[in-house]
Design a protein around this motif. Structure first.
Motif, PDB file in Angstrom:
ATOM      1  N   GLU A   1     -15.386  94.456 -16.982  1.00 37.65           N
ATOM      2  CA  GLU A   1     -15.362  93.026 -16.694  1.00 37.65           C
ATOM      3  C   GLU A   1     -16.687  92.386 -17.099  1.00 37.65           C
ATOM      4  N   LYS A   2     -16.577  91.174 -17.632  1.00 41.92           N
ATOM      5  CA  LYS A   2     -17.749  90.407 -18.066  1.00 41.92           C
ATOM      6  C   LYS A   2     -18.623  91.218 -19.018  1.00 41.92           C
ATOM      7  N   TRP A   3     -17.961  91.847 -19.998  1.00 37.94           N
ATOM      8  CA  TRP A   3     -18.715  92.663 -20.943  1.00 37.94           C
ATOM      9  C   TRP A   3     -19.636  91.806 -21.814  1.00 37.94           C
ATOM     10  N   THR A   4     -19.288  90.536 -21.994  1.00 33.74           N
ATOM     11  CA  THR A   4     -20.176  89.667 -22.768  1.00 33.74           C
ATOM     12  C   THR A   4     -21.512  89.461 -22.063  1.00 33.74           C
ATOM     13  N   ASP A   5     -21.471  89.382 -20.727  1.00 36.81           N
ATOM     14  CA  ASP A   5     -22.725  89.263 -19.975  1.00 36.81           C
ATOM     15  C   ASP A   5     -23.568  90.524 -20.121  1.00 36.81           C
ATOM     16  N   VAL A   6     -22.895  91.663 -20.149  1.00 38.71           N
ATOM     17  CA  VAL A   6     -23.616  92.925 -20.320  1.00 38.71           C
ATOM     18  C   VAL A   6     -24.278  92.980 -21.688  1.00 38.71           C
ATOM     19  N   MET A   7     -23.555  92.555 -22.727  1.00 43.21           N
ATOM     20  CA  MET A   7     -24.116  92.557 -24.067  1.00 43.21           C
ATOM     21  C   MET A   7     -25.292  91.585 -24.170  1.00 43.21           C
ATOM     22  N   PHE A   8     -25.168  90.445 -23.505  1.00 43.99           N
ATOM     23  CA  PHE A   8     -26.283  89.491 -23.509  1.00 43.99           C
ATOM     24  C   PHE A   8     -27.494  90.068 -22.795  1.00 43.99           C
ATOM     25  N   PHE A   9     -27.268  90.839 -21.731  1.00 47.88           N
ATOM     26  CA  PHE A   9     -28.391  91.462 -21.036  1.00 47.88           C
ATOM     27  C   PHE A   9     -29.111  92.437 -21.962  1.00 47.88           C
ATOM     28  N   PHE A  10     -28.353  93.249 -22.696  1.00 47.31           N
ATOM     29  CA  PHE A  10     -28.984  94.167 -23.650  1.00 47.31           C
ATOM     30  C   PHE A  10     -29.791  93.398 -24.686  1.00 47.31           C
ATOM     31  N   LEU A  11     -29.218  92.308 -25.178  1.00 39.70           N
ATOM     32  CA  LEU A  11     -29.916  91.511 -26.186  1.00 39.70           C
ATOM     33  C   LEU A  11     -31.152  90.836 -25.605  1.00 39.70           C
ATOM     34  N   SER A  12     -31.080  90.423 -24.351  1.00 36.18           N
ATOM     35  CA  SER A  12     -32.210  89.720 -23.742  1.00 36.18           C
ATOM     36  C   SER A  12     -33.436  90.607 -23.597  1.00 36.18           C
TER      37      SER A  12
ATOM     38  N   ILE B   1     -39.852 108.308 -24.588  1.00 35.49           N
ATOM     39  CA  ILE B   1     -39.238 107.409 -23.600  1.00 35.49           C
ATOM     40  C   ILE B   1     -39.314 105.954 -24.068  1.00 35.49           C
ATOM     41  N   LEU B   2     -40.466 105.552 -24.593  1.00 32.89           N
ATOM     42  CA  LEU B   2     -40.620 104.170 -25.040  1.00 32.89           C
ATOM     43  C   LEU B   2     -39.727 103.859 -26.233  1.00 32.89           C
ATOM     44  N   TYR B   3     -39.659 104.767 -27.186  1.00 33.91           N
ATOM     45  CA  TYR B   3     -38.815 104.530 -28.355  1.00 33.91           C
ATOM     46  C   TYR B   3     -37.341 104.497 -27.977  1.00 33.91           C
ATOM     47  N   THR B   4     -36.962 105.310 -27.011  1.00 35.77           N
ATOM     48  CA  THR B   4     -35.569 105.279 -26.537  1.00 35.77           C
ATOM     49  C   THR B   4     -35.242 103.928 -25.919  1.00 35.77           C
ATOM     50  N   ALA B   5     -36.150 103.421 -25.085  1.00 40.99           N
ATOM     51  CA  ALA B   5     -35.918 102.125 -24.450  1.00 40.99           C
ATOM     52  C   ALA B   5     -35.927 100.991 -25.468  1.00 40.99           C
ATOM     53  N   MET B   6     -36.743 101.100 -26.505  1.00 38.63           N
ATOM     54  CA  MET B   6     -36.826 100.040 -27.508  1.00 38.63           C
ATOM     55  C   MET B   6     -35.582  99.988 -28.389  1.00 38.63           C
ATOM     56  N   ASN B   7     -35.031 101.133 -28.741  1.00 39.86           N
ATOM     57  CA  ASN B   7     -33.915 101.180 -29.688  1.00 39.86           C
ATOM     58  C   ASN B   7     -32.549 101.152 -29.024  1.00 39.86           C
ATOM     59  N   LEU B   8     -32.485 101.385 -27.718  1.00 40.74           N
ATOM     60  CA  LEU B   8     -31.185 101.450 -27.050  1.00 40.74           C
ATOM     61  C   LEU B   8     -30.395 100.141 -27.144  1.00 40.74           C
ATOM     62  N   PRO B   9     -30.970  98.959 -26.913  1.00 36.69           N
ATOM     63  CA  PRO B   9     -30.167  97.731 -27.039  1.00 36.69           C
ATOM     64  C   PRO B   9     -29.581  97.540 -28.430  1.00 36.69           C
ATOM     65  N   ILE B  10     -30.365  97.825 -29.468  1.00 39.00           N
ATOM     66  CA  ILE B  10     -29.861  97.683 -30.831  1.00 39.00           C
ATOM     67  C   ILE B  10     -28.721  98.659 -31.083  1.00 39.00           C
ATOM     68  N   ALA B  11     -28.885  99.897 -30.592  1.00 38.35           N
ATOM     69  CA  ALA B  11     -27.842 100.906 -30.807  1.00 38.35           C
ATOM     70  C   ALA B  11     -26.546 100.536 -30.092  1.00 38.35           C
ATOM     71  N   VAL B  12     -26.648  99.988 -28.890  1.00 36.71           N
ATOM     72  CA  VAL B  12     -25.438  99.602 -28.163  1.00 36.71           C
ATOM     73  C   VAL B  12     -24.702  98.493 -28.901  1.00 36.71           C
ATOM     74  N   TRP B  13     -25.434  97.509 -29.395  1.00 40.42           N
ATOM     75  CA  TRP B  13     -24.813  96.420 -30.144  1.00 40.42           C
ATOM     76  C   TRP B  13     -24.146  96.936 -31.412  1.00 40.42           C
ATOM     77  N   MET B  14     -24.818  97.824 -32.134  1.00 36.79           N
ATOM     78  CA  MET B  14     -24.231  98.345 -33.364  1.00 36.79           C
ATOM     79  C   MET B  14     -23.024  99.222 -33.077  1.00 36.79           C
ATOM     80  N   MET B  15     -23.154 100.127 -32.114  1.00 30.88           N
ATOM     81  CA  MET B  15     -22.068 101.059 -31.849  1.00 30.88           C
ATOM     82  C   MET B  15     -20.846 100.353 -31.279  1.00 30.88           C
ATOM     83  N   ARG B  16     -21.045  99.262 -30.551  1.00 27.40           N
ATOM     84  CA  ARG B  16     -19.882  98.543 -30.048  1.00 27.40           C
ATOM     85  C   ARG B  16     -19.044  97.977 -31.194  1.00 27.40           C
TER      86      ARG B  16
END
Length: 293
Positions: free
Chosen positions: A120-131, A162-177
């Motif tokens: 539910e409200k997956w668009t809000d989740v995607m916006f959170f990753f992008l933010s 750890i830092l590189y994982t946190a930095m690249n995770l939002p981009i990876a989620v957007w691409m993989m979706r």
């Protein structure tokens, strides 16, 4: 379908791209092919100049105008290995590879939940990753430095992981979706009917189908991690310094060692080039996945 495309407002451009022999297959005209080659050479010229300069002596590399036909030598590469560049390359490889694996392990289930099994409200989740990418990285440097210092993790490769994982995770989620959204639902339903669990579906069904997307995402995350400089230069000292930090050592008060810097930059660029060449077919398919219906 073809006549409709030609009759559309972009029909003239479509005709320009189509060959004369086979009107149903889009092909570049000789003019556009020539323009594409010029653009490719323009982008490749700085890289070729860097590689060529790395085989020159410092005196030849510093001349103005440059001397591209100066004698070729391997002295710069010998000096690099005498300065022991290997630990820096190993630190970069460890931080980049481990962080990329962690990103994929976290991004694939998240993208699966946001695309195939939509929450539910997956668009809000995607916006959170992008933010999370809105804030410039330099603004977070001081609090990150204080946290890492208080944790006793300064000059540690795992801090960079750890830092590189946190930095690249939002981009990876957007691409993989976007990639997982192209997976046929019928295949997943058939796997569930056969009694496959979530991990089995992800490993045996989703991963093979979305392999081009996985390759594209992993390569981009690897490149971002390999080239990261700001956190590496501020959070490491001697034990965990990466290849970009090593390159800065050639800019000293005595001047810029141009030929040696080009040799080091060539060595640092090789892993990315090798990874991109090895995953070339999957990378092209992954970046164009979903572009043409």
């Amino acid at each position: 379908m073809t006549h409709a495309a030609v009759a559309a407002p972009g029909g003239r451009f479509t005709k320009l791209l189509r060959g004369k022999d086979d009107p149903n297959s889009p092909r570049l005209s000789p003019l556009w092919t020539f323009v594409a080659w010029l653009a490719t050479l323009a982008f490749f010229a700085p890289v070729a100049w860097m590689v060529l300069t790395s085989f020159h002596q410092e005196a030849d590399a510093a001349t103005n105008p440059p001397t591209p036909f100066a004698p070729v030598t391997f002295d710069q590469y010998k000096l690099l290995f005498s300065r022991d560049i290997t630990p820096f390359l190993l630190n970069s490889a460890m931080a980049s590879i481990l962080s990329t694996l962690l990103v994929l392990a976290l991004a694939v289930p998240a993208a699966y939940a946001l695309s195939i099994k939509s929450v539910e409200k997956w668009t809000d989740v995607m916006f959170f990753f992008l933010s999370t990418k809105f804030l410039p990285a330099i603004a977070a440097l001081l609090p990150v430095y204080l946290i890492v210092k208080d944790s006793g993790m300064l000059d540690n490769v795992w801090t960079l992981v750890i830092l590189y994982t946190a930095m690249n995770l939002p981009i990876a989620v957007w691409m993989m979706r976007s990639f997982l959204a192209e997976v046929p639902k019928e295949i997943l339903e058939a796997a569930e009917v056969d009694g496959a669990g979530l991990l089995t579906v992800l490993w045996r069904v989703v991963a093979p189908v979305a392999m081009p997307g996985l390759a594209a995402t992993s390569l981009i995350c690897f490149i971002f991690s390999w080239n990261e400089f700001m956190f590496a230069v501020n959070l490491t000292a001697t034990q965990a310094s990466t290849a970009p930090v090593f390159l800065v050592g050639f800019i000293t008060n005595e001047g810029l060692f141009l030929a040696r810097l080009c040799a080091a930059a060539t060595l640092v660029s090789l892993p990315v080039l090798i990874a991109g060449f090895a995953a070339q077919d999957k990378l092209v398919r992954g970046l164009s996945l979903g572009a043409v219906k």
